[in-house]
Design an enzyme around this catalytic site. Structure first.
Site, mmCIF file in Angstrom:
data_model
loop_
_atom_site.group_PDB
_atom_site.id
_atom_site.type_symbol
_atom_site.label_atom_id
_atom_site.label_comp_id
_atom_site.label_asym_id
_atom_site.label_seq_id
_atom_site.Cartn_x
_atom_site.Cartn_y
_atom_site.Cartn_z
ATOM 1 N N ASP A 125 0.785 -1.261 -0.098
ATOM 2 C CA ASP A 125 0.105 -0.146 0.057
ATOM 3 C C ASP A 125 0.802 1.273 0.150
ATOM 4 O OD1 ASP A 125 0.811 -0.294 2.725
ATOM 5 O OD2 ASP A 125 -1.148 -0.012 3.504
ATOM 6 N N SER A 126 2.345 1.089 -0.145
ATOM 7 C CA SER A 126 3.146 2.015 -0.217
ATOM 8 C C SER A 126 2.978 2.978 -1.682
ATOM 9 C CB SER A 126 4.674 1.660 -0.291
ATOM 10 O OG SER A 126 4.792 0.190 -1.163
ATOM 11 N N ASP B 270 -1.190 -6.121 -0.064
ATOM 12 C CA ASP B 270 -1.525 -5.356 1.035
ATOM 13 C C ASP B 270 -2.876 -5.180 1.190
ATOM 14 O OD1 ASP B 270 0.816 -5.005 3.036
ATOM 15 O OD2 ASP B 270 1.331 -3.271 1.901
ATOM 16 N N LYS C 135 -1.350 -9.108 3.196
ATOM 17 C CA LYS C 135 -0.253 -8.992 4.191
ATOM 18 C C LYS C 135 -0.988 -7.717 5.118
ATOM 19 C CE LYS C 135 3.412 -5.969 3.854
ATOM 20 N NZ LYS C 135 3.048 -4.564 4.649
ATOM 21 N N GLU D 298 -1.318 -5.202 8.796
ATOM 22 C CA GLU D 298 -0.303 -4.542 9.793
ATOM 23 C C GLU D 298 -1.100 -4.821 11.321
ATOM 24 O OE1 GLU D 298 0.553 -0.561 8.843
ATOM 25 O OE2 GLU D 298 1.141 -1.064 6.995
ATOM 26 N N GLU E 180 9.575 -4.274 10.401
ATOM 27 C CA GLU E 180 10.080 -2.964 9.792
ATOM 28 C C GLU E 180 10.605 -2.037 10.753
ATOM 29 O OE1 GLU E 180 7.047 -0.900 7.090
ATOM 30 O OE2 GLU E 180 8.703 0.802 7.026
HETATM 31 O O1 KIV Z 1 3.620 -1.063 1.603
HETATM 32 C C1 KIV Z 1 4.644 -1.509 1.565
HETATM 33 O O2 KIV Z 1 5.395 -1.264 0.626
HETATM 34 C C2 KIV Z 1 5.050 -2.319 2.703
HETATM 35 C C3 KIV Z 1 6.773 -2.674 2.486
HETATM 36 C C4 KIV Z 1 7.349 -1.508 3.144
HETATM 37 C C5 KIV Z 1 7.108 -3.919 3.650
HETATM 38 O O3 KIV Z 1 4.601 -2.766 3.543
#
Ligand code: KIV
Length: 269
Positions: free
Chosen positions: A49-50, A88, A117, A119, A186
């Site tokens: 989600d970056s 994500d 993934k 958090e 992280e």
């Molecule tokens: O969103 C993302 O790119 C991430 C990485 C920094 C692990 O969660």
């Protein structure tokens, strides 16, 4: 670089850990880059989600929607042939186990992800349990949680305080017990990473978490220097010494596999 001819699965990623082979992971957001990463031998592609920050130019990852994640995951899936594809779950897409299953289902059915993934620590155990029961591979994300940036008041190293460090270790153990298949750590001190590595058996992928992890991940745009922002110390620009994006990505994969990356300077005490 030799292109592998077999597709990665959760069990091939587990085998890598068992055999002591380091896992190279990078983020990807579209088919063109996905193809380059795939050909360079990246083991896990993460549609992070970056993308809210590096693709959309937003200030944080919070505005990213499930629809946007599905779209980018589908794009990456078109360019990927061999990597294990993680997507994500964006902010507020997993407040309840039911919503988590429904949104993770979309990322897999419509996006083509192989797993998701998310958090959080013990507070997401019920969600992870439900996803695991639904047969969805789960990667949990601990340490600096970008979706909680407004709680932290900035992007800072986590787990330096002994109480917080112990809490992150307990989170890792609880998430593995709940059915998490992998862990991303992280921005935490190296010594805490070593304690977590000793406490869990699932593959651990680090970003700013030191060299003792089973694998490493970086944001693709960061390791190619495609940003006007100051980068965190854990990032290395692999394009600086390469003659193309492909060779930069190959150099990253090679550096992760040989243990050349990360160096001491990329981690925290
Ligand atoms: O969103 C993302 O790119 C991430 C990485 C920094 C692990 O969660």
């Amino acid at each position: 670089m030799a292109v592998m001819d077999k597709k990665h699965t959760l069990s091939s990623i587990r085998d890598m850990k068992a055999n002591g082979e380091r896992i190279a992971c990078l983020t990807a957001y579209d088919a063109g880059f996905a193809q380059i990463l795939d050909e360079a031998g990246v083991d896990i592609m993460l549609v992070g989600d970056s993308l809210g920050m590096v693709v959309q130019g937003k200030e944080s990852t919070l505005p990213v929607t499930v629809d946007e994640m599905v779209y980018h995951t589908r794009c990456v899936s078109q360019g990927n042939s061999h990597s294990f594809l993680l997507a994500d779950m964006p902010f507020m897409s997993y407040p309840t186990p039911e919503q988590a299953v429904s949104n993770a289902g979309r990322l897999m059915k419509e996006g083509g992800a192989h797993g998701v993934k998310l958090e959080g620590g013990r507070e997401i155990v019920a969600v992870v349990t439900r996803l695991a029961h639904a047969g969805i591979p789960v990667c949990a994300h601990l340490g600096l949680l970008p979706q909680s940036v407004n709680k932290y008041g900035g992007y800072r190293v986590q787990g330096r305080d002994p109480e917080q460090a112990q809490s992150i270790i307990e989170d890792a153990k609880a998430l593995e017990k709940a059915g998490a298949d992998m862990l991303v750590l992280e921005c935490i001190p190296r010594s805490l990473t070593e304690q977590i590595m000793a406490a869990v058996t699932i593959p651990v992928i680090g970003i700013g978490a030191g060299a003792s992890c089973d694998g490493q991940v970086l944001v693709l745009y960061d390791m190619l220097g495609v940003t006007k922002h100051k980068l965190p110390r854990f990032v290395k620009n692999f394009l600086a010494d390469a003659d193309s994006i492909s060779t930069a990505v190959e150099a990253y994969v090679q550096a992760v596999k040989t243990g050349d990356f990360p160096q001491q300077e990329h981690g925290y005490n």
